[in-house]
Design an enzyme around this catalytic site. Structure first.
Site, short mmCIF file in Angstrom:
data_model
loop_
_atom_site.label_atom_id
_atom_site.label_comp_id
_atom_site.label_asym_id
_atom_site.label_seq_id
_atom_site.Cartn_x
_atom_site.Cartn_y
_atom_site.Cartn_z
N ASP A 1 1.19 -0.64 -0.36
CA ASP A 1 0.39 -0.21 0.32
C ASP A 1 0.68 1.45 -0.21
O ASP A 1 0.35 1.70 0.36
CB ASP A 1 -1.31 0.26 0.74
CG ASP A 1 -2.07 -1.55 0.86
OD1 ASP A 1 -2.50 -1.66 0.54
OD2 ASP A 1 -2.03 -1.36 2.80
N GLU A 2 1.82 0.91 -0.70
CA GLU A 2 2.60 2.43 -0.58
C GLU A 2 2.97 3.79 -1.57
O GLU A 2 2.81 4.44 -2.30
CB GLU A 2 4.12 2.23 -1.36
CG GLU A 2 5.17 1.31 0.11
CD GLU A 2 4.89 -0.70 0.11
OE1 GLU A 2 3.94 -0.87 -1.18
OE2 GLU A 2 5.01 -1.30 0.45
N HIS B 1 -5.29 -1.50 -5.82
CA HIS B 1 -3.97 -0.04 -6.57
C HIS B 1 -4.46 1.30 -6.40
O HIS B 1 -5.61 -0.04 -7.15
CB HIS B 1 -2.97 -0.82 -7.45
CG HIS B 1 -2.30 -1.83 -7.01
ND1 HIS B 1 -0.94 -2.38 -7.72
CD2 HIS B 1 -1.65 -2.49 -5.70
CE1 HIS B 1 -0.29 -2.89 -7.36
NE2 HIS B 1 -0.82 -3.23 -5.92
N GLN C 1 1.37 -5.88 -3.61
CA GLN C 1 2.49 -5.90 -2.17
C GLN C 1 3.80 -5.38 -1.36
O GLN C 1 4.13 -4.48 -2.26
CB GLN C 1 2.62 -7.82 -1.63
CG GLN C 1 1.24 -8.17 -1.90
CD GLN C 1 0.24 -8.57 -2.60
OE1 GLN C 1 1.64 -9.70 -3.69
NE2 GLN C 1 -0.78 -8.72 -3.10
N THR D 1 3.31 -12.40 1.98
CA THR D 1 2.08 -13.23 1.27
C THR D 1 2.82 -14.20 0.78
O THR D 1 4.33 -14.44 0.98
CB THR D 1 2.06 -12.32 -0.11
OG1 THR D 1 0.61 -12.10 -1.07
CG2 THR D 1 3.02 -12.04 -1.22
N ARG E 1 -9.56 -3.44 6.07
CA ARG E 1 -9.05 -2.68 7.65
C ARG E 1 -8.79 -1.70 7.46
O ARG E 1 -7.96 -0.78 6.72
CB ARG E 1 -8.48 -4.60 8.19
CG ARG E 1 -9.27 -5.79 7.89
CD ARG E 1 -8.31 -6.07 7.75
NE ARG E 1 -7.57 -7.03 6.13
CZ ARG E 1 -6.28 -8.28 6.59
NH1 ARG E 1 -6.08 -8.15 7.66
NH2 ARG E 1 -5.71 -7.85 5.32
N LEU F 1 3.23 12.31 1.19
CA LEU F 1 4.56 13.47 2.11
C LEU F 1 3.67 14.32 2.26
O LEU F 1 3.47 15.08 3.58
CB LEU F 1 5.48 13.75 0.98
CG LEU F 1 6.78 14.80 1.95
CD1 LEU F 1 7.24 14.46 3.09
CD2 LEU F 1 7.67 15.67 1.00
N SER G 1 5.36 12.47 -4.26
CA SER G 1 4.16 12.41 -4.63
C SER G 1 2.98 13.02 -3.37
O SER G 1 3.45 12.80 -2.47
CB SER G 1 3.50 10.44 -4.54
OG SER G 1 2.53 11.42 -5.10
P1 GDP Z 1 -0.55 0.56 -3.63
O1 GDP Z 1 -1.50 -0.86 -3.13
O2 GDP Z 1 0.42 0.16 -3.28
O3 GDP Z 1 -1.05 1.38 -5.31
O4 GDP Z 1 -1.19 1.54 -2.76
P2 GDP Z 1 -2.63 1.66 -2.15
O5 GDP Z 1 -3.91 2.88 -3.13
O6 GDP Z 1 -3.50 0.53 -1.25
O7 GDP Z 1 -3.18 2.72 -0.89
C1 GDP Z 1 -1.99 4.20 -1.01
C2 GDP Z 1 -3.46 4.80 -0.22
O8 GDP Z 1 -2.40 6.82 -0.90
C3 GDP Z 1 -4.55 5.42 -2.22
O9 GDP Z 1 -5.80 5.64 -1.74
C4 GDP Z 1 -4.36 6.39 -2.63
O10 GDP Z 1 -4.88 7.44 -3.51
C5 GDP Z 1 -2.97 7.58 -1.80
N1 GDP Z 1 -2.46 8.22 -2.31
C6 GDP Z 1 -1.27 7.71 -3.30
N2 GDP Z 1 -0.03 8.70 -3.17
C7 GDP Z 1 -1.03 9.57 -2.18
C8 GDP Z 1 0.42 10.93 -2.08
O11 GDP Z 1 1.28 11.13 -2.66
N3 GDP Z 1 -0.43 11.30 -1.07
C9 GDP Z 1 -2.17 11.22 -0.63
N4 GDP Z 1 -2.38 12.42 0.32
N5 GDP Z 1 -2.69 10.12 -1.00
C10 GDP Z 1 -1.74 9.53 -1.34
P1 IMO Z 2 -0.76 -4.22 -2.21
O1 IMO Z 2 -0.20 -4.28 -3.41
C1 IMO Z 2 -0.67 -4.80 1.85
C2 IMO Z 2 -0.84 -8.62 3.69
C3 IMO Z 2 -2.15 -9.01 4.11
C4 IMO Z 2 -1.25 -10.64 5.49
C5 IMO Z 2 -0.79 -10.93 3.87
C6 IMO Z 2 -0.91 -12.37 3.73
O2 IMO Z 2 -2.06 -3.09 -2.34
O3 IMO Z 2 0.37 -2.86 -1.64
P2 IMO Z 2 -2.75 -12.28 1.51
O4 IMO Z 2 -3.84 -12.18 1.64
O5 IMO Z 2 -1.61 -11.90 0.41
O6 IMO Z 2 -2.38 -14.38 1.93
O7 IMO Z 2 -2.85 -12.42 3.19
O8 IMO Z 2 0.19 -9.92 3.32
N1 IMO Z 2 -0.94 -7.74 2.35
C7 IMO Z 2 -0.85 -7.02 1.88
N2 IMO Z 2 -0.85 -6.00 2.71
N3 IMO Z 2 -1.20 -4.47 0.43
C8 IMO Z 2 -1.17 -5.16 0.14
O9 IMO Z 2 -1.25 -5.01 -1.87
C9 IMO Z 2 -1.28 -6.63 0.59
N4 IMO Z 2 -2.03 -8.10 0.37
C10 IMO Z 2 -1.71 -9.02 0.93
O10 IMO Z 2 -3.21 -8.52 5.48
O11 IMO Z 2 -1.08 -9.47 6.24
MG MG Z 3 -3.10 -1.87 -1.84
#
Ligand code: GDP
Ligand code: IMO
Ligand code: MG
Length: 430
Positions: free
Chosen positions: A13-14, A41, A224, A239, A303, A332, A413
């Site tokens: 979730d970066e 994503h 991940q 994972t 969650r 940031l 970002s």
């Molecule tokens: P990913 O799984 O690595 O693609 O990340 P996620 O989409 O699960 O979680 C990132 C969250 O942060 C999303 O809701 C994005 O829309 C949001 N996001 C991404 N970059 C930025 C940023 O620079 N600032 C803020 N406030 N939100 C961001």
């Molecule tokens: P993105 O690509 C954050 C975590 C789950 C759990 C562990 C194992 O959006 O960054 P799984 O269902 O893969 O067997 O779960 O990994 N997990 C993630 N956490 N972002 C993800 O994907 C994740 N995919 C799995 O929460 O701790």
């Molecule tokens: Mg994510």
């Protein structure tokens, strides 16, 4: 040609989706190489938010090619819904191809994932996304899995029937579980999915190879993150695939020498979903501040994410495991308003300072963060588009982060939108 692998440098979730969407403007082919719909994503374009689970985050760039690579596990019901929703959005989209060699998630994989998580005091209770990812990879490596190409094969019906019967029997005996889909239902549903998938299926290794040979730019999108990697993560709280950069070659079907540049995506702080140790976790009002300001709730499961300060021990580790050339620092803007910001530069373990990420979970669980404190900032930076637009304190934070990680910052970002990005370098070679 040039290629970039984009990986999560933390626990997922970066902001990989956002960065992939940004870099996809320059890429020709965007490839997901591992994981499945455990990933969530997020891409935001013109105020509209798209949550992608299986389809690469380059899909909103018409004229490009997106690939679901062989290293992925595909839940066809989720993929069909995702493709249909994208089509219904009315936006012009990239072309999409699916690897013949990707594995298929079956209903009993999801059920098994649920049952393991529900099992009281269960050994394998790790807070998974319950999407059947682990059990599908288990079957892959046990050589009992079903690949996309097998699903399209003439013998699919009989194979599905045998597999479904056997697995349902195992579920019953092991967990006493009822409620599994009847084998004939599984057969009927999956034969229908086969028809849906057929037009998208290709030898995608060949497709990527030919793109590389033709001098195209290829972007490999990790899901991940490094600390969720099956080998290098905080096992067993990981994972079941290889998100680290090395996984890109295997999971896309190219040789390692095809990879030119590796970009690690990190938040300006740290989050984690699910169980497992997290040294810089904040269970106080600052942690709550980060969760609210950063909307830290899972994209896939909803969650609440655990939140904490940035951990440079993790970033140094991610740099080593992935050969990071650059960091992209996201969110940031979320730190705005904090009087001071902290970066963990080392851990204290039983009175001793350690600077390398430990492999023993019991050691990690006892590690206390050793922090450096820097001044915060109050200026709104969501409109910043150049490094110079950032307040001095934010710039100092970034340069110290880069120093401690040992990796230069290549992008920053400052908001979820596609345009809210400061590019400090060009990741693809011209
Ligand atoms: P990913 O799984 O690595 O693609 O990340 P996620 O989409 O699960 O979680 C990132 C969250 O942060 C999303 O809701 C994005 O829309 C949001 N996001 C991404 N970059 C930025 C940023 O620079 N600032 C803020 N406030 N939100 C961001
Ligand atoms: P993105 O690509 C954050 C975590 C789950 C759990 C562990 C194992 O959006 O960054 P799984 O269902 O893969 O067997 O779960 O990994 N997990 C993630 N956490 N972002 C993800 O994907 C994740 N995919 C799995 O929460 O701790
Ligand atoms: Mg994510």
């Amino acid at each position: 040609m040039s290629t970039v692998v984009l990986v999560g440098a933390q626990w997922g979730d970066e902001g990989k989706g956002k960065l992939t969407d940004c870099l996809a403007a320059e890429a020709d082919v965007i490839v997901r190489y591992q994981g499945g719909n455990n990933a969530g994503h997020t891409v935001r374009v013109e105020g509209q938010e798209y949550k992608l689970h299986l389809v690469p985050s380059g899909i909103l760039h018409p004229g490009k090619v997106c690939v679901i690579g062989n290293g992925m596990v595909i839940d066809p019901s989720v993929l069909r819904r995702e493709i249909e929703q994208l089509a219904a959005s009315g936006r012009p989209l990239a072309a999409l191809y699916i690897s013949e060699r990707a594995h298929v998630i079956l209903p009993y994989h999801r059920q098994c994932d649920e049952l393991e998580e529900e099992c009281p005091g269960g050994l394998r209770r790790i807070g998974t996304t319950r999407r059947g990812i682990g059990p599908a990879y288990v079957d892959k490596y046990a050589r009992e899995g079903l690949r996309v190409v097998d699903l399209l094969d003439e013998g699919a019906e009989e194979r599905l029937r045998c597999m479904a019967r056997r697995k349902i029997e195992i579920l019953k005996r092991l967990y006493g579980a009822g409620g599994a889909a009847a084998p004939e239902q599984v057969v009927a549903d999956y034969l229908a999915y086969a028809d849906f998938l057929r037009p998208y299926v290709r030898d995608t290794s060949l497709l990527v190879h030919e793109a590389v040979r033709a001098g195209r730019h290829v972007l490999f999108e990790g899901a991940q993150g490094t600390l969720l990697d099956i080998d290098h993560g905080t096992y067993p709280y990981v994972t079941s695939s290889s998100p680290a950069a090395g996984g890109a070659a295997v999971g896309a079907g190219v040789g390692p020498r095809v990879i030119d540049t590796v970009l690690g995506v990190t938040k300006a702080y740290t989050t984690r979903v699910g169980g497992g140790p997290f040294p810089t976790e904040l269970v106080d009002e600052t942690g709550e501040f980060l969760r609210q300001a950063g909307h830290e709730f899972g994209t896939t499961t909803g969650r609440p994410r655990r939140c904490g300060w940035l951990d440079a021990v993790i970033l140094r580790y991610a740099a080593r495991i992935n050969s990071l050339d650059y960091l992209a620092v996201t969110k940031l803007d979320v730190l705005c308003g904090l009087p001071v910001v902290r970066i963990c530069r080392a851990y204290r373990y039983r009175g001793r300072e350690i600077t390398e990420f430990p492999s023993r979970l019991s050691v990690l669980a006892e590690c206390e963060p050793v922090y450096e404190e820097l001044p915060g900032w109050t200026e709104d930076i969501t409109g910043a588009r150049a490094y110079e637009d950032l307040p001095v304190a934010a710039r100092r934070y970034l340069s110290r982060l880069a120093e401690l990680a040992g990796v230069p910052v290549g992008a920053v970002s400052v908001g979820p939108g596609r345009e809210q990005i400061i590019m400090l370098t060009s990741f693809f070679r011209r």
